[in-house]
Scaffold this active site. Structure first.
Site, PDB file in Angstrom:
ATOM      1  N   GLU A 176       0.825  -1.213   0.000  1.00  0.00           N
ATOM      2  CA  GLU A 176       0.000   0.000   0.000  1.00  0.00           C
ATOM      3  C   GLU A 176       0.861   1.266   0.000  1.00  0.00           C
ATOM      4  O   GLU A 176       0.742   2.125   0.880  1.00  0.00           O
ATOM      5  CB  GLU A 176      -0.973  -0.022   1.177  1.00  0.00           C
ATOM      6  CG  GLU A 176      -1.990  -1.139   1.069  1.00  0.00           C
ATOM      7  CD  GLU A 176      -3.061  -1.134   2.147  1.00  0.00           C
ATOM      8  OE1 GLU A 176      -4.169  -1.623   1.895  1.00  0.00           O
ATOM      9  OE2 GLU A 176      -2.794  -0.647   3.276  1.00  0.00           O
ATOM     10  N   GLU A 382      -5.524  -8.101  -1.349  1.00  0.00           N
ATOM     11  CA  GLU A 382      -6.220  -7.964  -0.069  1.00  0.00           C
ATOM     12  C   GLU A 382      -7.675  -7.662  -0.348  1.00  0.00           C
ATOM     13  O   GLU A 382      -7.997  -6.794  -1.168  1.00  0.00           O
ATOM     14  CB  GLU A 382      -5.637  -6.827   0.792  1.00  0.00           C
ATOM     15  CG  GLU A 382      -4.294  -7.111   1.407  1.00  0.00           C
ATOM     16  CD  GLU A 382      -3.861  -6.008   2.386  1.00  0.00           C
ATOM     17  OE1 GLU A 382      -4.743  -5.374   2.997  1.00  0.00           O
ATOM     18  OE2 GLU A 382      -2.644  -5.783   2.509  1.00  0.00           O
TER      19      GLU A 382
END
Length: 484
Positions: A176, A382
């Protein structure tokens, strides 16, 4: 015709700092995550510069996958995982981060883990840095604000590519990475230490242009480190495939007011394309200059930086997706909770126990948007539902709500593939219960596998299958055909 291509990478995802434990085992050094206390959705985690005696730090033991990895990999294999996304603890390999020689005990641990995965037919997908870095580099170098950290990271990544050649071919450089654009990411993502102990790591109400410049320069250094690592990975083993990893940020305009639509466009640009363009296209997007100007940011451009970025573009784009948000220019609009991003509540969507709005169709929208922008393979690394799992009267965990969440998202994945999206895999988050990165709690569970541990660290850590375990096993066995 099958809805999912042959060889589709079904699996699950975790992060070392949230599941591994063994925080001082076999020569491991302190990570940034090791200095975060426990918390809850109502009580923020605290950062402490020094480890406080008697204070609970969830990463120190986590779910002790360090001691249970054989059992856990066997359970993943029983589900039929084709891939397992995990991260390597940087401080297990280089305890301080600036050493010239790696910690052999750390290298040996991951080699044993990867070899066991190979025996079970599971392809490793390795995140090189997932919300952790050596605390020593933060304390002595200022984290990613110092260009020297680029070389430390490159040495670390090169060590991994060399040591695990033939065992690992799928890599992600940073988890991320776009979280480094926000104050939230100063510590978690960039290793910029808070000025004082306390719960201030998630926001900075008195942020200055200097603070923003420090953050964006640190992120620029991560881009350079990632690009250098990609190039080296390909040189060491042409079979290596290296991806970026973005926190998927889907924003709708709250109304058809053009102001709302422009605001949503800017959120998409800043939340996704700022990092995506650098890592996939090798250059900053045109809108970046105006963004820097309005934020008072002076980027730290060095000689050869542009060439480095262009030479180190990724092979695929991976991302997390949990929810969507709405953007409004009306200050009275109601806010909603989110994993990283917040926005206005969407009246057409339901929400999780933690206030995250559930939007399976938004996943199809996002897949189409990103694929048509970049035209490289995509991977969802995810996705999942954090919920309070209660043991039923029969002693089992009947997590039908999790099955329903995953089923609806997989259905939208299939539609996106039909739309023409090149989707290579799917690894739902927290395939085994683990510590929440944002709140530090165990109560927020994602797993197909229950782990006996509570928010205060109590429990015997035994593993149990939930109903979703057998459901996902069936999904994988049928390559996504049977979602009932």
């Amino acid at each position: 015709m099958a809805r999912f291509p042959e060889g589709f990478l079904w699996g699950g995802a975790t992060a070392a700092n949230q599941c591994e434990g063994g925080w001082q085992a076999d020569g491991k050094g302190d990570s940034t995550s090791d200095h975060l206390t426990g918390g809850t959705v109502d009580t923020p985690r605290r950062y402490t510069h020094d480890i406080e005696e008697g204070t609970y730090y969830p990463s120190h033991e986590a779910i002790d996958m360090y001691g249970h990895y054989l059992e856990d990999i066997d359970l993943f294999a029983e589900m039929g995982f084709k891939t397992y996304r995990l991260s390597i603890n940087w401080t297990r390999i280089f305890p301080h981060g600036d050493e010239t020689e790696p910690n052999q005990a750390g290298l040996a641990y991951y080699k044993r883990l990867f070899e066991h995965m190979k025996e079970k037919g599971i392809e490793p997908l390795v995140t090189i840095s997932h919300y952790e870095m050596p605390f020593y580099l933060c304390d002595n170098y200022g984290g990613w604000t110092d260009r020297r950290v680029i070389d430390f990271y490159v040495r670390y990544a090169t060590t991994l590519f060399t040591e695990y050649k033939g065992l690992v071919k799928y890599w992600l450089t940073f988890n991320e990475i776009n979280c480094g654009m926000m104050a939230f990411g100063d510590y978690m993502s960039l290793g910029i230490l808070p000025k004082q102990d306390g719960p201030t790591m998630f926001h900075n109400p008195n942020e200055t242009a200097e603070d923003r410049t420090k953050r964006f320069c640190a992120l620029h250094h991560q881009f350079l480190a990632s690009a250098k690592a990609v190039k080296i990975a390909h040189e060491i083993d042409p079979e290596n495939k290296v991806g970026c990893m973005i926190a998927g940020n889907l924003a709708y305009g709250y109304t058809c007011n053009p102001d709302d639509q422009i605001a949503a466009q800017q959120v998409m640009q800043q939340g996704n394309y700022y990092c995506g363009d650098v890592q996939v296209r090798g250059e900053y997007a045109p809108f970046a200059k105006r963004m820097w100007k309005e934020a008072g940011v002076e980027l730290d451009w060095g000689p050869g930086d542009a060439e480095t970025l262009k030479e180190g573009t990724v092979d695929f784009y991976s991302f997390s997706y949990y929810m969507s948000s709405c953007v409004s220019t009306d200050p009275e609009a109601t806010k909603t909770a989110g994993n990283v991003f917040s926005g206005v509540k969407n009246p057409y969507l339901e929400a999780s126990d933690w206030g995250w709005q559930i939007d399976p169709k938004g996943l199809r929208w996002y897949l189409n948007d990103v694929y048509n922008r970049y035209r490289v393979p995509l991977m969802i690394v995810e996705n999942g539902l954090g919920a309070v799992d209660e043991r039923a009267e029969d002693g089992k965990f009947h997590d039908t709500y999790r099955i329903d969440y995953l089923r609806k998202h997989i259905e939208q994945m299939a539609l996106a593939i039909e739309d023409g999206v090149d989707l290579m895999g799917y690894t739902p988050w927290g395939c085994i219960d683990l510590v929440s990165a944002s709140t530090g709690e165990m109560k927020k569970r994602y797993g197909f596998i229950y782990v006996d541990k509570d928010n205060d660290g109590n429990g015997d850590l035994h593993r149990e299958k939930k109903d979703s375990f057998d459901w996902y096993k069936k999904v994988i066995a049928t390559n996504g055909e049977d979602l009932a």
